[in-house]
Design an enzyme around this catalytic site. Sequence first.
Site, PDB file in Angstrom:
ATOM      1  N   CYS A 106      14.747  21.529  92.465  1.00 23.24           N
ATOM      2  CA  CYS A 106      15.481  22.360  93.431  1.00 23.24           C
ATOM      3  C   CYS A 106      14.980  23.800  93.411  1.00 23.24           C
ATOM      4  CB  CYS A 106      16.984  22.313  93.169  1.00 23.24           C
ATOM      5  SG  CYS A 106      17.667  20.669  93.278  1.00 23.24           S
ATOM      6  N   ASP A 149      23.020  34.482  89.128  1.00 21.79           N
ATOM      7  CA  ASP A 149      23.190  33.042  88.961  1.00 21.79           C
ATOM      8  C   ASP A 149      22.968  32.743  87.477  1.00 21.79           C
ATOM      9  OD1 ASP A 149      23.043  30.323  88.762  1.00 21.79           O
ATOM     10  OD2 ASP A 149      21.414  30.057  90.223  1.00 21.79           O
ATOM     11  N   GLN A 155      22.182  28.546  84.040  1.00 24.56           N
ATOM     12  CA  GLN A 155      21.418  28.112  82.866  1.00 24.56           C
ATOM     13  C   GLN A 155      21.668  29.032  81.674  1.00 24.56           C
ATOM     14  OE1 GLN A 155      19.691  25.327  82.710  1.00 24.56           O
ATOM     15  NE2 GLN A 155      19.796  24.796  84.873  1.00 24.56           N
ATOM     16  N   LYS A 161      27.098  21.963  82.962  1.00 21.23           N
ATOM     17  CA  LYS A 161      25.916  22.209  82.124  1.00 21.23           C
ATOM     18  C   LYS A 161      26.305  22.783  80.762  1.00 21.23           C
ATOM     19  CE  LYS A 161      23.035  23.375  86.159  1.00 21.23           C
ATOM     20  NZ  LYS A 161      22.364  22.099  86.479  1.00 21.23           N
ATOM     21  N   HIS A 179      16.810  28.922  92.114  1.00 19.33           N
ATOM     22  CA  HIS A 179      17.230  27.566  92.481  1.00 19.33           C
ATOM     23  C   HIS A 179      17.616  27.603  93.964  1.00 19.33           C
ATOM     24  CE1 HIS A 179      20.018  24.114  92.626  1.00 19.33           C
ATOM     25  NE2 HIS A 179      19.498  23.700  91.494  1.00 19.33           N
TER      26      HIS A 179
END
Lengths: 172, 410
Positions: free
Chosen positions: B367, B199, B202, B225, B123
């Site tokens: 993104c 990261d 998600q 999220k 991202h």
Amino acid sequence: MPGLEDLYREIILDHYRSPRNKGELESPPATRTEGFNPLCGDEIVVYLELDDSSEPPTVEDIKIGGQGCSISQSSASMMSAAVKGKTLAEVKDLTKAFKGMMSIHEQSLPGEGAGKEEEGDSGLGDLEAEIPEDVKLGDLEALRGVVKFPVRIKCATLSWNTLAQGIEDATS
Amino acid sequence: MTLDVASIKKDFPLLAREIDGKRLVYLDSANTSQKPQQVLDAMATYYENSNANVHRGTYRIAEEATHALEGGRAKVRSFINAPADRNVVFSKNATEALNLVARSWGAAHLSAGDPVVLSELEHHANIVPWHQLAATTGIELRWIPVTPDGQLDLTDLDRLLDGAKVLSFSAMSNVLGTLTPVERLVAAAHDAGALAIVDASQHVPHVATDVQAWGADFVAFTGHKLCGPTGIGVLYGTDEVLEATPPFLGGGEMILDVTKDGFKHTELPWKFEAGTPPIAEAVGLGAACDYLTGLGMDAVREHEVELTAYTLRSLTERFGDDITIHGPVEPAIRGGVFSFSYRDIHPHDLTQVFDQHNVCVRAGHHCAKPLMRELGVNATARASLYVYNDTDDIDAMADAIEAAGDFFAF
């Protein structure tokens, strides 16, 4: 809620199916200008060849490259047809008229609810008065419905902003 | 199904909304998830009963507010199995957490020519801060490529990591749903003497996450999220790397002492939390962790694997060659994120038709422009699943795809 037919008028779909002036011009002599829609990743390329021998200069030829959605592609196609052979002053007026038509609802975002929408519609009339009287938008009028879908306004104006940049590149 | 989706749907008030008399089909949870009543109630209760600033007042509600903030932190710590609360730093979102690492740790420890390895799945939040750091320090960016089906191509990993100071990568792609081999990558980074940054934006909402099992130095993710509110994210760090990172933003809360000559920063985690923190958001995030823990993260994952299998199968059966779904085909190595193209209908046009059917799906580059270039597309439509989605939602989207096909049939 505005329906799909408000957005996708037949003439828009026609330009999307059979885009006018699609292709490339040799650069130089033509100027090549890229435009990006940062929201969706669409890219458009405007190839512009001006005839400097006339005063004011005219758009000798224009080609459109890149890819995008039906709104950005049809807007670019209609734009190319509308500005070809026009003087830069005429192009400027046309751009002003088109962007006037498109900018109206940007001010009344997010456009939720019927009240807001009515406000926008009455505002449309006001802004129309500012558009130079002799400017005929012609086919481009079909894009008027885009303002009911605020997210798509940037799709419709992408090619016009790129053209403006191209003219700046070509004349500077 | 492993989750009782019908009952879960009732926990999310927004999902009961109808537009033009039709129910809402929300398939954009990779973008932001909807919020259960439990989270909304926890935040409202905090504001109604205990709102005050934290770590300051001696009065009762100020104590309660501090307790609420730190209670949220403890729940997050437990949710990701961090060793201690001091390893859980609150940020604005995952983007700010990754910027903190690049700007503070990176600027202090990296210099010209130092290789930083990223993956092509990233991202922009895990790309741009490194570009910015490259502009000021001259670090060198290297890229782990992706295979055509959207997995990381680790063939040249040893060469890429040779001499590297940092490996920063996504645990799950926000475009393709690809799950990456986190433990293997972290180990490879450490073997090469590089810092490992994950990261997990998600990953944390969808797959049980154990940061200690990963062994990563830093892990970043966002609250909104995972059923939590916007405005709060998390940077997990080991004691070692957090201590070695200078404070990011300066101001109140993060100091031990301030004089006219300078300042001393306070201890972890508050060293990185300048200014009044997102207190109600921490309460909401804690309630979100409770909510997901109540469902059971293993059950959440099982539900999404089943629904992912259904989605891939039903869309492929119904639309055949007309639909292209990017990313891994095997549900076991991916999450419920589906970037797809249908015929030659532009994703913007596709999702515009979806909107007429109240089907909420994102269109665009998500993104992740470097990845989109590798996939050879400018934009895709992206549907993404969560605990409140079921096969009816997928079928509703499929109907909308068909309607778009009819509308744009030239």
